[in-house]
Design a protein around this motif. Structure first.
Motif, PDB file in Angstrom:
ATOM      1  N   THR A 212       0.843  -1.200   0.000  1.00 58.23           N
ATOM      2  CA  THR A 212       0.000   0.000   0.000  1.00 58.23           C
ATOM      3  C   THR A 212       0.877   1.248   0.000  1.00 58.23           C
ATOM      4  O   THR A 212       1.762   1.383   0.844  1.00 58.23           O
ATOM      5  N   PHE A 214       2.060   4.942   0.787  1.00 55.81           N
ATOM      6  CA  PHE A 214       1.851   5.977   1.792  1.00 55.81           C
ATOM      7  C   PHE A 214       2.759   7.161   1.483  1.00 55.81           C
ATOM      8  O   PHE A 214       3.812   6.998   0.846  1.00 55.81           O
ATOM      9  N   ASN A 220       4.502  12.783  -2.389  1.00 57.39           N
ATOM     10  CA  ASN A 220       3.441  13.152  -1.453  1.00 57.39           C
ATOM     11  C   ASN A 220       2.526  14.171  -2.127  1.00 57.39           C
ATOM     12  O   ASN A 220       2.653  14.424  -3.325  1.00 57.39           O
ATOM     13  N   GLN A 295       8.609   3.589   8.248  1.00 58.09           N
ATOM     14  CA  GLN A 295       7.420   4.407   8.026  1.00 58.09           C
ATOM     15  C   GLN A 295       7.505   5.753   8.750  1.00 58.09           C
ATOM     16  O   GLN A 295       7.122   6.792   8.215  1.00 58.09           O
ATOM     17  N   ASN A 313       2.469   7.858   8.059  1.00 60.50           N
ATOM     18  CA  ASN A 313       1.591   6.723   8.315  1.00 60.50           C
ATOM     19  C   ASN A 313       1.992   6.099   9.647  1.00 60.50           C
ATOM     20  O   ASN A 313       2.976   5.371   9.736  1.00 60.50           O
TER      21      ASN A 313
END
Length: 459
Positions: A212, A214, A220, A295, A313
């Motif tokens: 997934t 992030f 971004n 992360q 995240n």
């Protein structure tokens, strides 16, 4: 650097303090309130791209032979040819034998340390950030319509020197299945159909989180990004493609100032179940720590202030991190049919050259001091003190002084994981043998070095 100079009598105590202060950046923090418009930033960086890449390409050409020269009959697990030969260029007028006969001090004073053995800078050290090979960019774009292209920079190494793509996935829990990928890159678009019925529900959820996307420093939704369009971000397996590596590069987030930050070549996740240290230098103690660290910190160059702005995240440790780690711990090394139960060569299956190479590995070469079977790691960190061979120098924005302690990476399946060393400065296993022959001062002959490469390919 400064402690070395002071010890040599080159810097006094007060001079050393001044020099250390001069090597501090003005701040540890990245700017949060960007004053330049995104359009202006993109136009400026696009205009500078050509000159930046030409300078880096010139450095690579000065250091290496990047030609396509596959070894006859030697392939990675899915058939991609393994490149052979020493690609690091020697200083003019010397040979590997002569170099190995000199002391580290002599090599340092005569400036004979091969340039390809120095730390390798990021293609744009001052900017840094995640940078992906084009084959990864194209496949992600095809499957997800998510573009990992940077407008300011392209990947720097040719495809023939990189790991095969997409790489196979072998599971510790289902070795009977062999490669479970069906020849596909695992993404958010296909992970469920590929793994439903093979993994348990928690492992499937862990894999979902690993594929997934992030938000990340360069990808971004803010004006401080390096993709033309606002981006959903990156996924863990964008770099660790199929739980292996595609040689995507980055800068470590835990060093300041910028010129001291090490380039990091994405390591494979194969075999994390037998590892006890994570991160090339961070010495994180579990894959759960590593997953959460990536992360929260590595995605944002180690800056939690920027992370907050861009959409960090925050994973829940007890469920999400645990599930992600559980999947990662299922990733097995590729088959090595010539190895016995103890990780040594089966004499009935190995060639004479491989057996000779094994004897060198466990003897004169001193490789097994750190790389112990069956997985060829001691799960420790070691400082090679390579800086004793050269004087500190600035290389395209990267200040080459000392690497410090680096963890012992497993050597199982090593032929599938070019390029080598933590920053990818060594293109082939032949380069790696030459590097350690010099750094460890083992004085191997040409025949011994060739045999050692043959053994490494069998692991």
């Amino acid at each position: 650097m400064w402690a070395v100079l002071a010890a040599a009598g080159i810097l006094s105590g007060s001079s050393q303090a001044s020099a250390q202060q001069a090597q501090r950046s003005a701040t540890s923090y990245a700017p949060v309130d960007i004053k330049e418009s995104f359009a202006a930033t993109m136009a400026r960086m696009k205009a500078a791209k050509s000159d930046i890449e030409k300078k880096h390409a010139s450095l690579l050409a000065e250091r290496y032979d990047l030609g396509d020269r596959p070894a006859a009959g030697v392939t990675m697990s899915r058939g991609k040819p393994v490149q052979e030969g020493v690609r690091v260029k020697l200083p003019s007028g010397t040979t590997w034998e002569r170099l190995a006969s000199l002391s580290p001090a002599d090599i340092r004073e005569q400036n004979l340390f091969p340039k390809g053995f120095y730390p390798l800078p990021h293609p744009n050290q001052g900017e840094g950030g995640m940078l992906f090979p084009k084959f990864e960019i194209d496949e992600i774009n095809k499957q997800e319509a998510r573009d990992l292209t940077r407008f300011d920079l392209d990947f720097d190494l040719p495809n023939h020197l990189l790991p095969e793509f997409p790489a196979p996935i072998y599971l510790t829990t289902r070795p009977d299945l062999g490669d479970v990928t069906q020849g596909k890159l695992v993404t958010i678009a296909n992970y469920y159909e590929l793994f439903n019925g093979i993994l348990n529900p928690k492992q499937i959820e862990g894999l979902r989180l690993l594929v997934t996307p992030f938000p990340q420093q360069q990808f971004n939704q803010t004006e401080d990004r390096r993709s033309e369009k606002a981006s959903r971000g990156v996924a863990c397996l964008d770099c660790h493609a199929n739980g292996h590596t595609n040689s995507a590069t980055h800068l470590v987030g835990d060093i300041r100032p910028q010129e001291f930050r090490h380039r990091i070549e994405t390591p494979t996740l194969r075999g994390v179940n037998i590892q006890r240290l994570f991160g090339s230098q961070r010495a994180l103690k579990s894959v759960e720590d590593f997953t959460e660290f990536e992360q929260r910190a590595a995605y944002f160059d180690g800056d939690p202030v920027i992370a907050t702005k861009k959409g960090v995240n925050i994973l829940e440790r007890g469920s999400q991190v645990h599930a992600m780690a559980e999947f990662q711990e299922l990733l097995d090394f590729p088959p090595a049919p010539k190895l016995d139960l103890f990780g040594k060569l089966d004499a009935a299956k190995a060639t004479e050259a491989e057996l000779r190479g094994q004897a060198i590995f466990f003897g004169k070469g001193q490789c097994s001091t750190c790389h112990t079977p069956p997985y060829y790691t001691d799960n420790l960190m070691h400082n090679l003190k390579v800086e004793r061979f050269y004087k500190p120098v600035m290389i395209n924005g990267r200040f080459a002084s000392a690497d410090g302690p680096i963890k012992t990476f497993p050597l199982r399946g090593i032929k599938d994981s070019p390029t080598y060393l933590h920053d990818g400065r060594l293109m082939t296993l032949d380069d790696t043998v030459e590097f350690f022959n010099l750094v460890l001062e083992t004085k191997l002959t040409q025949d011994e070095k060739r045999d050692l490469v043959q053994f490494l390919r069998a692991l």
